[in-house]
Design an enzyme around this catalytic site. Structure first.
Site, PDB file in Angstrom:
ATOM      1  N   ASP A  43       0.769  -1.332  -0.087  1.00 34.18           N
ATOM      2  CA  ASP A  43       0.023  -0.062   0.083  1.00 34.18           C
ATOM      3  C   ASP A  43       0.654   1.192   0.246  1.00 34.18           C
ATOM      4  O   ASP A  43       0.939   2.441   0.353  1.00 34.18           O
ATOM      5  CB  ASP A  43      -0.787  -0.121   1.221  1.00 34.18           C
ATOM      6  CG  ASP A  43      -0.541  -0.305   2.603  1.00 34.18           C
ATOM      7  OD1 ASP A  43       1.126  -0.277   2.829  1.00 34.18           O
ATOM      8  OD2 ASP A  43      -1.132  -0.325   3.782  1.00 34.18           O
ATOM      9  N   SER A  44       2.094   1.144  -0.068  1.00 31.71           N
ATOM     10  CA  SER A  44       3.123   2.221  -0.158  1.00 31.71           C
ATOM     11  C   SER A  44       2.751   2.765  -1.465  1.00 31.71           C
ATOM     12  O   SER A  44       2.985   3.770  -1.694  1.00 31.71           O
ATOM     13  CB  SER A  44       4.719   1.811   0.055  1.00 31.71           C
ATOM     14  OG  SER A  44       4.545   0.755  -1.249  1.00 31.71           O
ATOM     15  N   ASP A  82      -1.438  -6.643  -0.212  1.00 34.65           N
ATOM     16  CA  ASP A  82      -1.127  -5.849   1.137  1.00 34.65           C
ATOM     17  C   ASP A  82      -2.982  -4.990   2.127  1.00 34.65           C
ATOM     18  O   ASP A  82      -3.294  -4.510   0.855  1.00 34.65           O
ATOM     19  CB  ASP A  82      -0.440  -4.533   1.097  1.00 34.65           C
ATOM     20  CG  ASP A  82       0.251  -3.902   2.044  1.00 34.65           C
ATOM     21  OD1 ASP A  82       0.319  -4.231   3.260  1.00 34.65           O
ATOM     22  OD2 ASP A  82       1.222  -3.305   2.058  1.00 34.65           O
ATOM     23  N   LYS A 111      -1.258  -9.262   3.230  1.00 39.12           N
ATOM     24  CA  LYS A 111      -0.266  -8.807   4.442  1.00 39.12           C
ATOM     25  C   LYS A 111      -1.414  -8.074   5.250  1.00 39.12           C
ATOM     26  O   LYS A 111      -1.492  -7.309   4.754  1.00 39.12           O
ATOM     27  CB  LYS A 111       1.274  -7.999   3.658  1.00 39.12           C
ATOM     28  CG  LYS A 111       1.426  -7.668   4.822  1.00 39.12           C
ATOM     29  CD  LYS A 111       3.806  -7.426   4.690  1.00 39.12           C
ATOM     30  CE  LYS A 111       3.020  -5.707   3.948  1.00 39.12           C
ATOM     31  NZ  LYS A 111       2.660  -4.675   4.987  1.00 39.12           N
ATOM     32  N   GLU A 113      -1.101  -5.280   9.019  1.00 34.55           N
ATOM     33  CA  GLU A 113      -0.330  -4.671   9.828  1.00 34.55           C
ATOM     34  C   GLU A 113      -1.014  -5.066  11.291  1.00 34.55           C
ATOM     35  O   GLU A 113      -1.761  -4.278  11.115  1.00 34.55           O
ATOM     36  CB  GLU A 113       0.079  -3.715   8.975  1.00 34.55           C
ATOM     37  CG  GLU A 113       1.047  -3.309   7.876  1.00 34.55           C
ATOM     38  CD  GLU A 113       0.840  -1.296   7.983  1.00 34.55           C
ATOM     39  OE1 GLU A 113       0.851  -0.517   9.094  1.00 34.55           O
ATOM     40  OE2 GLU A 113       1.366  -1.262   6.705  1.00 34.55           O
ATOM     41  N   GLU A 177       9.617  -3.522  10.216  1.00 34.98           N
ATOM     42  CA  GLU A 177       9.849  -2.762   9.765  1.00 34.98           C
ATOM     43  C   GLU A 177      10.703  -1.408  10.947  1.00 34.98           C
ATOM     44  O   GLU A 177      10.139  -1.489  12.128  1.00 34.98           O
ATOM     45  CB  GLU A 177       8.814  -1.782   9.373  1.00 34.98           C
ATOM     46  CG  GLU A 177       8.746  -0.571   8.433  1.00 34.98           C
ATOM     47  CD  GLU A 177       7.722  -0.549   7.474  1.00 34.98           C
ATOM     48  OE1 GLU A 177       6.807  -1.203   7.202  1.00 34.98           O
ATOM     49  OE2 GLU A 177       8.052   0.952   6.704  1.00 34.98           O
TER      50      GLU A 177
HETATM   51  O1  KIV Z   1       3.535  -1.181   1.844  1.00 37.00           O
HETATM   52  C1  KIV Z   1       4.890  -1.483   1.832  1.00 37.00           C
HETATM   53  O2  KIV Z   1       5.282  -1.251   0.744  1.00 37.00           O
HETATM   54  C2  KIV Z   1       5.319  -2.667   2.991  1.00 37.00           C
HETATM   55  C3  KIV Z   1       6.416  -2.360   3.061  1.00 37.00           C
HETATM   56  C4  KIV Z   1       7.041  -0.797   3.189  1.00 37.00           C
HETATM   57  C5  KIV Z   1       7.300  -3.348   3.681  1.00 37.00           C
HETATM   58  O3  KIV Z   1       4.607  -2.561   3.482  1.00 37.00           O
END
Ligand code: KIV
Length: 259
Positions: A43-44, A82, A111, A113, A177
Site C-alpha cells: 500500500d506504499s 497488502d 499481508k 499490519e 519494519e
Molecule cells: O507497503 C509497503 O510497501 C510495505 C513494505 C514497506 C514492507 O508494507
C-alpha cells in the site's frame, strides 16, 4: 502451487536470504519476478505512485487494480497483496475482503499490519486457507511518525511479543519494519517463520525494499535504503533533451518520419 511456493519460502529460514521487492506495475513486476522470491504489492503505492500523505488513504479497489497487473506479469514469485487500512477491522470483514482480493487478483497471500490485537484475525484467515504475511515494528497504517522502533524496553518488549503472537497465529513470514538491530535479531532467533526486514538489519531471514527507492525514483531516502541507480536523473535528462530537440526542430528527424 500456492502451498509449495510458501513452503519454499519457509524452508529458507536460517538457510538462504529471502529476496523481496515491492512492485505496482507491469515492468516492475517483470523485473522483480525475474530475481525475487516475493513480490509485495504494497500500500506504499499510495505515497509512491499517487503522492498521498499516508497509506491510510489507499482504497482496496486501487490495490486490486495494481495487483491484477502485477500477478499477470509475475509468473514465478509469490505475490502478496497488502490489505489497506480499515479492510481488516475484524475477522469477518478481513475474510470477506481477503476472499474478494484473492478472487479478483489471484494473488498468493495477503499481508496485515499489527501484533497481538490482530492475532485472532490471522488465525481465522489461515484456518480458512488464506496465507497471511505479518508486519510488526513501524506500522505505517497506524503510526503517526516514521521513527525507528525498539529503542526503549517497553516498546521493544511489545514488538517482540507481537511477533511471537502472530507467528503462533499462523503467518508464514513476518515483515519487521524499522526496528533496531538487537530486536530484529532476538525476534528472528525466536520465531519459527522467516523474518523479512526493511530497516531491520542483516539478522532478518530476508530483505524487502520499495522498488522506486532502489531505483532512485523517490524524493525521500531513509537511512535503510540502498539506492542502486538514479532513474529520476536519467528521466529528467531524457525529458530535457526531448524538449530541446522539439524546440530546435531536431525531432522528428528523417528516422522518425513515415514516407
Ligand atoms: O507497503 C509497503 O510497501 C510495505 C513494505 C514497506 C514492507 O508494507
Amino acid at each position: 502451487m500456492k502451498k509449495s511456493k510458501i513452503s519454499k519460502i519457509i524452508n529458507k529460514k536460517n538457510r538462504t536470504p529471502i529476496t523481496c521487492l515491492t512492485a505496482y506495475s507491469k515492468i516492475t513486476a517483470q523485473l522483480a519476478d525475474k530475481y525475487c522470491d516475493i513480490i509485495l504489492v504494497g500500500d506504499s503505492l499510495g505515497m509512491v505512485l499517487y503522492g498521498m500523505k499516508s497509506t491510510k488513504e489507499v482504497k482496496i479497489e486501487t490495490m486490486i487494480l495494481h495487483c491484477k497487473t502485477v500477478k499477470k506479469y509475475a509468473k514465478k514469485s509469490l505475490v502478496v497483496f497488502d490489505m489497506p487500512y480499515k479492510t481488516y477491522k475484524n475477522k469477518f470483514i478481513a475474510y470477506e475482503n481477503a476472499k474478494k482480493v484473492i478472487k479478483a487478483t489471484k494473488c498468493d497471500a495477503v499481508k496485515l499490519e499489527g501484533g497481538k490485537e490482530i492475532s485472532n484475525i490471522i488465525n481465522y484467515l489461515t484456518e480458512k486457507g488464506i496465507p497471511v504475511m505479518g508486519h510488526v515494528g513501524l506500522l505505517p497504517q497506524s503510526s503517526n511518525n516514521f521513527r525507528v522502533k525498539g529503542r526503549n524496553f517497553l516498546q521493544s518488549k511489545k514488538i517482540f511479543d507481537d511477533a511471537l503472537s502472530i507467528s503462533n497465529s499462523g503467518v508464514f513470514a513476518i515483515v519487521l519494519e524499522c526496528v533496531i538491530e538487537s530486536l530484529a535479531k532476538a525476534i528472528s532467533n525466536n520465531v519459527h517463520v522467516p523474518t523479512i526486514g526493511i530497516g531491520a538489519s542483516k539478522y532478518c531471514d530476508g530483505q524487502i525494499l520499495v522498488i522506486d527507492d532502489i531505483l532512485g525514483m523517490s524524493d525521500i531516502k531513509p537511512k535503510f535504503v540502498k539506492q542502486y541507480s538514479n532513474l529520476k536523473k536519467i528521466m529528467e535528462n531524457s525529458v530535457k533533451k526531448y524538449v530541446t530537440d522539439v524546440k530546435s526542430r531536431k525531432f522528428p528527424s528523417d528516422k522518425n518520419v513515415y514516407k
